[in-house]
Write a protein that holds these residues in place. Structure first.
Motif, PDB file in Angstrom:
ATOM      1  N   ILE A 177     -43.184  22.541 -66.320  1.00 23.45           N
ATOM      2  CA  ILE A 177     -42.871  23.802 -67.003  1.00 23.45           C
ATOM      3  C   ILE A 177     -43.272  24.985 -66.129  1.00 23.45           C
ATOM      4  N   LEU A 178     -44.462  24.888 -65.518  1.00 20.90           N
ATOM      5  CA  LEU A 178     -44.933  25.987 -64.678  1.00 20.90           C
ATOM      6  C   LEU A 178     -44.005  26.210 -63.488  1.00 20.90           C
ATOM      7  N   VAL A 179     -43.658  25.148 -62.772  1.00 22.22           N
ATOM      8  CA  VAL A 179     -42.802  25.296 -61.593  1.00 22.22           C
ATOM      9  C   VAL A 179     -41.424  25.799 -61.997  1.00 22.22           C
ATOM     10  N   LEU A 180     -40.924  25.349 -63.143  1.00 21.18           N
ATOM     11  CA  LEU A 180     -39.623  25.812 -63.637  1.00 21.18           C
ATOM     12  C   LEU A 180     -39.643  27.323 -63.891  1.00 21.18           C
ATOM     13  N   ILE A 181     -40.711  27.807 -64.499  1.00 22.96           N
ATOM     14  CA  ILE A 181     -40.831  29.246 -64.757  1.00 22.96           C
ATOM     15  C   ILE A 181     -40.995  30.014 -63.447  1.00 22.96           C
ATOM     16  N   VAL A 182     -41.819  29.488 -62.541  1.00 23.53           N
ATOM     17  CA  VAL A 182     -42.015  30.145 -61.240  1.00 23.53           C
ATOM     18  C   VAL A 182     -40.678  30.259 -60.503  1.00 23.53           C
ATOM     19  N   ASP A 183     -39.916  29.163 -60.436  1.00 22.16           N
ATOM     20  CA  ASP A 183     -38.606  29.202 -59.783  1.00 22.16           C
ATOM     21  C   ASP A 183     -37.723  30.288 -60.378  1.00 22.16           C
ATOM     22  N   PHE A 197     -36.812  33.735 -58.253  1.00 13.21           N
ATOM     23  CA  PHE A 197     -35.400  33.911 -57.907  1.00 13.21           C
ATOM     24  C   PHE A 197     -34.849  35.201 -58.495  1.00 13.21           C
ATOM     25  N   ASN A 198     -35.153  35.479 -59.743  1.00 10.70           N
ATOM     26  CA  ASN A 198     -34.586  36.658 -60.391  1.00 10.70           C
ATOM     27  C   ASN A 198     -35.196  37.960 -59.891  1.00 10.70           C
ATOM     28  N   LEU A 199     -36.446  37.943 -59.457  1.00 16.18           N
ATOM     29  CA  LEU A 199     -37.004  39.141 -58.837  1.00 16.18           C
ATOM     30  C   LEU A 199     -36.279  39.462 -57.534  1.00 16.18           C
ATOM     31  N   ILE A 222     -37.129  29.575 -71.573  1.00 14.65           N
ATOM     32  CA  ILE A 222     -37.256  29.242 -72.988  1.00 14.65           C
ATOM     33  C   ILE A 222     -35.908  29.312 -73.687  1.00 14.65           C
ATOM     34  N   ASP A 223     -35.087  30.321 -73.337  1.00 11.61           N
ATOM     35  CA  ASP A 223     -33.805  30.515 -73.992  1.00 11.61           C
ATOM     36  C   ASP A 223     -32.740  29.542 -73.525  1.00 11.61           C
ATOM     37  N   ILE A 229     -40.125  40.935 -65.951  1.00 14.09           N
ATOM     38  CA  ILE A 229     -40.855  39.689 -65.647  1.00 14.09           C
ATOM     39  C   ILE A 229     -40.979  38.808 -66.897  1.00 14.09           C
ATOM     40  N   PRO A 230     -41.397  39.341 -68.063  1.00 13.06           N
ATOM     41  CA  PRO A 230     -41.391  38.492 -69.267  1.00 13.06           C
ATOM     42  C   PRO A 230     -39.978  38.040 -69.649  1.00 13.06           C
ATOM     43  N   ARG A 231     -38.984  38.888 -69.404  1.00 11.11           N
ATOM     44  CA  ARG A 231     -37.603  38.500 -69.709  1.00 11.11           C
ATOM     45  C   ARG A 231     -37.153  37.345 -68.821  1.00 11.11           C
ATOM     46  N   PHE A 232     -37.507  37.403 -67.539  1.00 10.65           N
ATOM     47  CA  PHE A 232     -37.164  36.305 -66.639  1.00 10.65           C
ATOM     48  C   PHE A 232     -37.863  35.015 -67.079  1.00 10.65           C
TER      49      PHE A 232
END
Length: 274
Positions: A84-90, A94-96, A46-47, A38-41
């Motif tokens: 930023i929040l919605v971008l991280i949530v997306d 998706f990755n989960l 950020i990356d 989850i932190p990696r996603f």
């Protein structure tokens, strides 16, 4: 040292659906991997190379994982906070699903919040959690017009345009939704075009998602579970239609094969994105 107290945040509370069954069915290491990933996603945002977000903006994001609930928060004072929040949530949602076949639902709220290490609480978290429990129902992450209006009052039209690329409006319910499937389709198309992702990897990723949804709808007999996958099918297919329509209007094409769930349209156009 300043007084420690609440600040106004945009807060997402995300529930991992089917997590209890996943814990029962998998070994310790597989379950632990989720909490590592989850932190990696989150860091994928950020990356990802871009010129829009500074490290200071991204460092303001807080992440708490409480069993099957993910709490992501961005202070109101951070420039482009809701985006930023919605971008991280997306990205996380998706990755989960891509990595673990675990759909999510959640809510996003605005208001008082506090986070310090493993501690996270506040009215915005309570409101986001209630949205997730009472209104989200299906695998979607929702936020009401009041949250959008609060953000719109603090930014310009350009910033709102950026936000519109990663969310959609459910007009029947007057709710905004984080657009994790549509966002992923566009991002992968751009990545393939820029040679950051192979065409084969993109095709395999979305084919796997299609097959997973199809499998669940073929074998599930629990109506509540089936309803969630019917939603995923319809949402996925609708976003693919939008992507194709936009490509056709712009006289460009999607640079990899992608089909609908239960679809037979596998033809790939010859042109690539300009």
């Amino acid at each position: 040292m300043g007084e420690i107290s609440y600040k106004n945040y945009y807060v997402a509370a995300i529930d991992i659906l089917g997590f209890s069954q996943y814990v029962r069915s998998n070994s310790f290491s597989y379950v632990k991997d989720i909490f590592t990933d989850i932190p990696r996603f989150t860091a994928l945002v950020i990356d990802n190379p871009n010129n829009d977000f500074t490290q200071e903006m991204l460092d303001s994001v807080t992440l708490n994982v409480i069993s099957d609930t993910i709490v992501i928060a961005v202070p109101e004072e951070t420039y482009r906070s809701l985006e930023i929040l919605v971008l991280i949530v997306d990205t996380v949602v998706f990755n989960l699903y891509r990595e673990y076949r675990l759909p999510c639902r959640g809510g996003i709220a605005y208001g008082e919040f506090y986070s310090d290490g493993n501690i996270a609480f506040g009215r915005a978290f309570v409101d986001a959690h209630e949205l997730e429990c009472l209104l989200a129902v299906t695998p979607r992450i929702i936020f009401p017009r009041s949250v959008y209006d609060t953000y719109a009052a603090s930014v310009g039209e350009k910033e709102l345009l950026y936000l519109s690329d990663i969310m959609i409006l459910e007009a029947d319910e007057e709710l905004f939704l984080a657009n994790y499937f549509g966002f992923a389709m566009i991002r992968c198309a751009c990545a393939v075009e820029l040679n950051r992702m192979s065409r084969e990897d993109a095709e395999s990723l979305f084919e796997t998602i299609c097959r997973e949804i199809e499998h669940e709808l073929c074998v599930r007999t629990d109506k509540r579970v089936r309803d969630k996958y019917i939603y995923l099918r319809d949402y996925y297919n609708a976003q693919l239609d939008i992507l194709r329509d936009e490509a056709e209007k712009s006289k460009i094409s999607i640079p990899f094969r992608i089909r609908k769930v239960f679809g037979r349209d596998r033809a790939r156009v010859n042109q690539t994105l300009q």
